[in-house]
Design a protein around this motif. Structure first.
Motif: not given
Length: 50
Positions: A31-50
């Motif tokens: 898999a290819h995994i990307d982790v967003d560098k910025q937090k969202d307004k809820n203090g969470e970060r998005m991880i995308t798995i491809r």
């Protein structure tokens, strides 16, 4: 692809020192995994798995 929203406070544990956990997951699964560098307004970060 799948997107996961995780608390920013646990991202470092998911990634591992120097990214070793992410690298190991990618090596084993292909898999290819990307982790967003910025937090969202809820203090969470998005991880995308491809």
């Amino acid at each position: 692809s799948k997107k996961l929203s995780v608390p920013a406070s646990v991202v470092s544990r998911i990634m591992g020192r120097g990214g070793c956990n992410i690298t190991a997951i990618q090596d084993v699964t292909g898999a290819h995994i990307d982790v967003d560098k910025q937090k969202d307004k809820n203090g969470e970060r998005m991880i995308t798995i491809r």
